[in-house]
Scaffold this active site. Structure first.
Site: not given
Length: 717
Positions: A20-21, A27, A43, A146
């Site tokens: 999904i990302g 990833e 993740k 971030d």
């Protein structure tokens, strides 16, 4: 990632799902936590970062500290670990991963990209959520480093969730600089000036980035853009952003001041805390005057430049001697005619001059050689470029095919395809389970090269087709899930558990929506699983045969007992009682009425007998007035009967009564009333019979049967 991922992590606990990302560092996949039955996001870090022991140590430490964060606006971290994987050459790599809360929704970046600038109210609500998260994390001692739209999720319920807390911190030493390789460059549009200069950061650096996000929500674009990350970072340090009201006509200028204060070059002029930033936004939206109203970004920039210039000048003045030539100059003493070392100094100076000339000549010759070499190299490059251009002249007509995604409308997809120089073709996808109008696929694929002017075909769902939900009762969870998915439905990752009288433990009891219903393919189906327990049905008052049908999944024993209230052969109670939760097939004792025990009414008046026998049907042999006396009964006392169907027969005899007394003033009318009151209705009158006549005698007297005839003797007045 260079290593193929397994189907699951942590010895099968986390079953990996779709990607999904993807980012420069990791990833993100959906996964099913098989132990808790919930969907999570995993993740998985890049394998090329895993050989750095310092990185692994810091990653573990940060994952542990961030896992302590518990805030509704922060994506929770549930677990972390390492998986030992093998690459194609058989080499083992330790790949770290994080298990996080799965948030179903969109990133703020995707929302802005699809819809442009947000409304003031939406921007306010998103920013308040972000600042809530930062206020809490800063209080816990964690700086995000971030903050950007890509790290802010908006759930389907509208809840703001900030992601990736602590990850940037795990990737650096003490400051995020432009020279580090772990992605600061990738988010240069949201870098604080101190990050761009490679200085240490604090929580005000997060607030600067949050200011950049607020600016982008209000205008639809970041405060600074450029051809490179360095160019953008330079603007963060040395330029003031265009006021949002100059980009969006009609936007209140107070937003200019709030954004400017959050994005002050000098961190001392920014909001000191996320709470103060949040208070200013709420004050403005509620009609008040925010603190930022008095802020001047140009003065802030000028003061910051002056302060940095002063710091650099002070640093230059404090530098030590840089070389031999400077040291010689500092050590040189004034020369004069009376100086005894003048001659020696002259000879030394001449020798030095000769040496310097020889060095200069050598430097000139070297420079000519370098220039000649560069010229020859450039000539070869030009020849090579010409040959490459000739051989690849067809490729100059190629372009990159735009990537279409599910967030794009048909109109936006057409615009992206045609703007890139391609022809656009749209088709319906009848096999998709997605809602009508949702993008499903494209050809050629996004990111590939294709000749300009060629056709790019894009498919959109024509809407899910309806289908009946199959019956999965009695199947285990995996078999039921497989059957439902094959039928074209989505199955909720977590199942509900409920009691069931007939379905064995861990088997499917039902679905919601129920089996047999016709619903669109792609609909979400919830599975219910048997707990192995069941509730005892309430059979109180039911006939025994009917109660047995309700209790057919239990082992039952029947006990008979008298009941004055429950009819014969009906259930009085159960043990365990109604609605008690028990294991399937438990033993149930059913207490059943064998009828009502008849009470003894002999010697009672008929009125008393009726009260004692309650609602039992009663037959009377003999006088039926309430004063009649019961002499016998059938059935006898202690016998059991069905109160709703059986009859008790009683034999009665007249009751006794006392003959009223009289005197010389008693009239006939008054005396007859006394007789009736005593239940003596059988009487005769000898003498005048008008009510005013005087009573002169009564026979018999004393206590008599109520049916005894009473003779009243009267006389006229």
């Amino acid at each position: 990632m260079s290593i193929a991922l397994p189907a699951s992590l942590a010895d099968g606990r986390y079953r990996l799902g779709q990607l999904i990302g993807r980012g420069g560092m990791a990833e993100v996949h959906t996964a099913l936590d098989t132990r808790l039955g919930r969907t999570v996001a995993v993740k998985i870090m890049r394998s090329d970062l895993t050989n750095d022991e310092i990185f692994l140590t810091r990653f573990k430490r940060e994952a542990h500290s961030v896992a302590q964060l518990n805030n509704p606006n922060i994506v929770s971290i549930y677990d972390s670990g390492e998986e030992v994987l093998k690459d194609e050459a058989g080499n083992q790599e330790r790949v770290p991963y994080l298990v996080m809360e799965y948030v179903k929704g969109q990133t703020l970046r995707a929302i802005i990209k699809a819809n442009g600038a947000l409304s003031q109210r939406d921007a306010e609500q998103v920013m308040l959520g972000v600042l809530n998260a930062l206020e809490y994390s800063h209080h816990m001692g964690i700086i995000h480093r971030d903050i950007k739209p890509g790290n802010i999720m908006i759930s389907e319920q509208g809840i703001v969730k900030v992601m990736d807390f602590g990850i940037a911190r795990a990737l650096d030493d003490s400051a995020a600089t432009m020279t580090q390789s772990q992605g600061v460059v990738g988010t240069a549009q949201y870098l604080s000036p101190e990050q761009a200069r490679g200085e240490n950061v604090d929580m005000r650096s997060d607030l600067y980035s949050a200011g950049c996000v607020l600016y982008e929500m209000l205008t639809g674009r970041p405060p600074f853009n450029g051809d490179s990350a360095v160019a953008i970072a330079y603007q963060h340090v040395s330029e003031v952003a265009t006021p949002p009201s100059a980009i969006v006509p009609g936007l209140p200028k107070m937003w200019d001041s709030i954004c400017a204060k959050a994005m002050a070059k000098d961190r001392q002029n920014r909001y000191a805390t996320a709470g103060l930033f949040k208070n200013d936004i709420m004050a403005f939206m509620n009609g008040g005057t925010p603190v930022a109203a008095a802020f001047n970004p140009l003065t802030d920039l000028a003061n910051m430049k002056a302060r940095k210039a002063a710091e650099e000048e002070a640093a230059t003045a404090a530098l030590p001697p840089a070389g031999d030539e400077t040291a010689a100059t500092q050590a040189m003493t004034p020369l004069g005619a009376g100086n005894p070392t003048l001659a020696g100094a002259a000879v030394q100076t001449a020798a030095q001059a000769k040496t310097r000339k020889a060095a200069a000549d050598a430097k000139k010759r070297k420079k000519k050689i370098i220039i000649s070499s560069i010229a020859a190299f450039l000539a070869l490059v030009l020849v090579g470029l010409g040959a490459w251009g000739f051989l690849n002249r067809d490729k100059r007509d190629e372009a990159t095919v735009p990537t279409i995604n599910t967030q794009m409308s048909k109109l936006l997809a057409r615009e992206k395809i045609t703007t890139a120089g391609f022809k656009y073709e749209q088709k319906d996808d009848p096999d998709s389970s997605e809602p009508a109008g949702t993008f499903t696929k494209q050809s050629p694929k996004g990111g590939s090269k294709a000749k300009k002017g060629s056709t790019v075909t894009v498919w959109f769902s024509s809407g899910p087709q309806s289908s009946k939900i199959p019956d999965v009762k009695g199947l285990d969870q995996e078999a039921a899930r497989s059957k439902l998915e094959k039928a074209g439905f989505k199955v909720s990752p977590s199942a509900s558990i409920e009691d069931s009288a007939d379905v064995p433990k861990n088997k499917v009891t039902r679905t919601d929506p129920a089996s047999g219903q016709s619903v669109p393919k792609g609909s979400s189906i919830l599975i219910y699983i048997s707990s192995g327990m069941t509730k005892v049905p309430d059979v109180t008052g039911k006939k025994l045969d009917e109660a047995k049908n309700y209790l057919q999944h239990f082992n039952i024993t029947v006990q008979k007992q008298h009941s004055d209230t429950v009819p014969k052969d009906s259930v009085i109670s159960t043990d365990p009682g109604a609605n008690a939760s028990v294991p399937q097939g438990s033993m149930i004792t059913v207490n059943v009425s064998d009828g009502m025990a008849v009470k003894d009414v002999n010697g009672k008046t008929l009125r008393e007998a009726k009260q004692i026998l309650g609602g039992i049907k009663l037959a009377v042999n003999g006088p039926s007035d309430d004063s009649a006396v019961v002499t016998s009964q059938t059935p006898g006392a202690g016998s059991t009967i069905d109160k709703d169907n059986d009859t008790v027969t009683v034999t009665t005899e007249p009751g006794k009564a006392d003959v009223p007394s009289y005197d010389t003033s008693t009239t006939l009318g008054a005396y007859k009333a006394q007789l009736r009151a005593a239940g003596l209705n059988n009487y005769q009158v000898r003498g005048p019979s008008d009510d005013s006549a005087k009573v002169t005698g009564v026979t018999p007297g004393g206590s008599v049967d109520k049916n005894t005839q009473i003779t009243i003797t009267t006389s006229s007045n």
